[in-house]
Write a protein that holds these residues in place. Sequence first.
Motif, PDB file in Angstrom:
ATOM      1  N   ASP A  53      26.039  33.958  63.553  1.00  0.00           N
ATOM      2  CA  ASP A  53      27.269  34.592  64.027  1.00  0.00           C
ATOM      3  C   ASP A  53      28.396  33.578  64.129  1.00  0.00           C
ATOM      4  O   ASP A  53      29.541  33.862  63.779  1.00  0.00           O
ATOM      5  CB  ASP A  53      27.047  35.264  65.380  1.00  0.00           C
ATOM      6  CG  ASP A  53      26.246  36.555  65.255  1.00  0.00           C
ATOM      7  OD1 ASP A  53      26.222  37.131  64.150  1.00  0.00           O
ATOM      8  OD2 ASP A  53      25.665  36.980  66.269  1.00  0.00           O
ATOM      9  N   LYS A  54      28.073  32.385  64.594  1.00  0.00           N
ATOM     10  CA  LYS A  54      29.078  31.332  64.735  1.00  0.00           C
ATOM     11  C   LYS A  54      29.645  30.949  63.366  1.00  0.00           C
ATOM     12  O   LYS A  54      30.863  30.836  63.201  1.00  0.00           O
ATOM     13  CB  LYS A  54      28.443  30.112  65.405  1.00  0.00           C
ATOM     14  CG  LYS A  54      29.383  28.973  65.654  1.00  0.00           C
ATOM     15  CD  LYS A  54      28.671  27.810  66.329  1.00  0.00           C
ATOM     16  CE  LYS A  54      29.603  26.636  66.493  1.00  0.00           C
ATOM     17  NZ  LYS A  54      28.910  25.489  67.096  1.00  0.00           N
ATOM     18  N   ARG A  76      29.578  32.774  60.628  1.00  0.00           N
ATOM     19  CA  ARG A  76      30.269  33.940  60.056  1.00  0.00           C
ATOM     20  C   ARG A  76      31.692  34.042  60.611  1.00  0.00           C
ATOM     21  O   ARG A  76      32.650  34.258  59.876  1.00  0.00           O
ATOM     22  CB  ARG A  76      29.483  35.214  60.349  1.00  0.00           C
ATOM     23  CG  ARG A  76      30.100  36.462  59.724  1.00  0.00           C
ATOM     24  CD  ARG A  76      29.244  37.701  59.939  1.00  0.00           C
ATOM     25  NE  ARG A  76      28.015  37.618  59.157  1.00  0.00           N
ATOM     26  CZ  ARG A  76      26.800  37.475  59.652  1.00  0.00           C
ATOM     27  NH1 ARG A  76      26.612  37.391  60.953  1.00  0.00           N
ATOM     28  NH2 ARG A  76      25.752  37.408  58.867  1.00  0.00           N
ATOM     29  N   LYS A  77      31.826  33.846  61.923  1.00  0.00           N
ATOM     30  CA  LYS A  77      33.153  33.919  62.546  1.00  0.00           C
ATOM     31  C   LYS A  77      34.048  32.784  62.052  1.00  0.00           C
ATOM     32  O   LYS A  77      35.240  32.989  61.806  1.00  0.00           O
ATOM     33  CB  LYS A  77      33.025  33.873  64.069  1.00  0.00           C
ATOM     34  CG  LYS A  77      32.479  35.163  64.642  1.00  0.00           C
ATOM     35  CD  LYS A  77      32.327  35.094  66.146  1.00  0.00           C
ATOM     36  CE  LYS A  77      31.716  36.379  66.684  1.00  0.00           C
ATOM     37  NZ  LYS A  77      31.516  36.317  68.140  1.00  0.00           N
ATOM     38  N   ALA A  78      33.475  31.593  61.903  1.00  0.00           N
ATOM     39  CA  ALA A  78      34.249  30.454  61.401  1.00  0.00           C
ATOM     40  C   ALA A  78      34.707  30.708  59.974  1.00  0.00           C
ATOM     41  O   ALA A  78      35.853  30.413  59.607  1.00  0.00           O
ATOM     42  CB  ALA A  78      33.418  29.178  61.480  1.00  0.00           C
ATOM     43  N   GLN A 112      35.153  33.674  58.535  1.00  0.00           N
ATOM     44  CA  GLN A 112      36.171  34.726  58.567  1.00  0.00           C
ATOM     45  C   GLN A 112      37.519  34.172  59.003  1.00  0.00           C
ATOM     46  O   GLN A 112      38.559  34.530  58.445  1.00  0.00           O
ATOM     47  CB  GLN A 112      35.742  35.855  59.506  1.00  0.00           C
ATOM     48  CG  GLN A 112      34.645  36.730  58.931  1.00  0.00           C
ATOM     49  CD  GLN A 112      34.170  37.794  59.911  1.00  0.00           C
ATOM     50  OE1 GLN A 112      34.402  37.684  61.112  1.00  0.00           O
ATOM     51  NE2 GLN A 112      33.488  38.804  59.391  1.00  0.00           N
ATOM     52  N   LYS A 113      37.505  33.275  59.976  1.00  0.00           N
ATOM     53  CA  LYS A 113      38.736  32.648  60.450  1.00  0.00           C
ATOM     54  C   LYS A 113      39.368  31.809  59.335  1.00  0.00           C
ATOM     55  O   LYS A 113      40.577  31.864  59.104  1.00  0.00           O
ATOM     56  CB  LYS A 113      38.435  31.781  61.666  1.00  0.00           C
ATOM     57  CG  LYS A 113      39.638  31.183  62.323  1.00  0.00           C
ATOM     58  CD  LYS A 113      39.249  30.405  63.574  1.00  0.00           C
ATOM     59  CE  LYS A 113      40.461  29.772  64.211  1.00  0.00           C
ATOM     60  NZ  LYS A 113      40.115  28.996  65.410  1.00  0.00           N
TER      61      LYS A 113
END
Length: 56
Positions: free
Chosen positions: A14-15, A17-19, A21-22
């Motif tokens: 999740d970490k 994936r969020k990075a 996406q950012k």
Amino acid sequence: MGIIKFARGATLSDKDRKALQKLLAAEKKKLQSALKEVDASLSVLSGSKKAKKKKK
């Protein structure tokens, strides 16, 4: 921007994936602003060509 290669069946945390996406959102904003600048330049150039044609 670097190339990201995933092996078959690889998953992102999740970490991560969020990075990612950012990062992609930031790159998208940069490209959109550059595209706006190019569009503005093209409209100015096409406008000056049209004005020259009208003078003739």
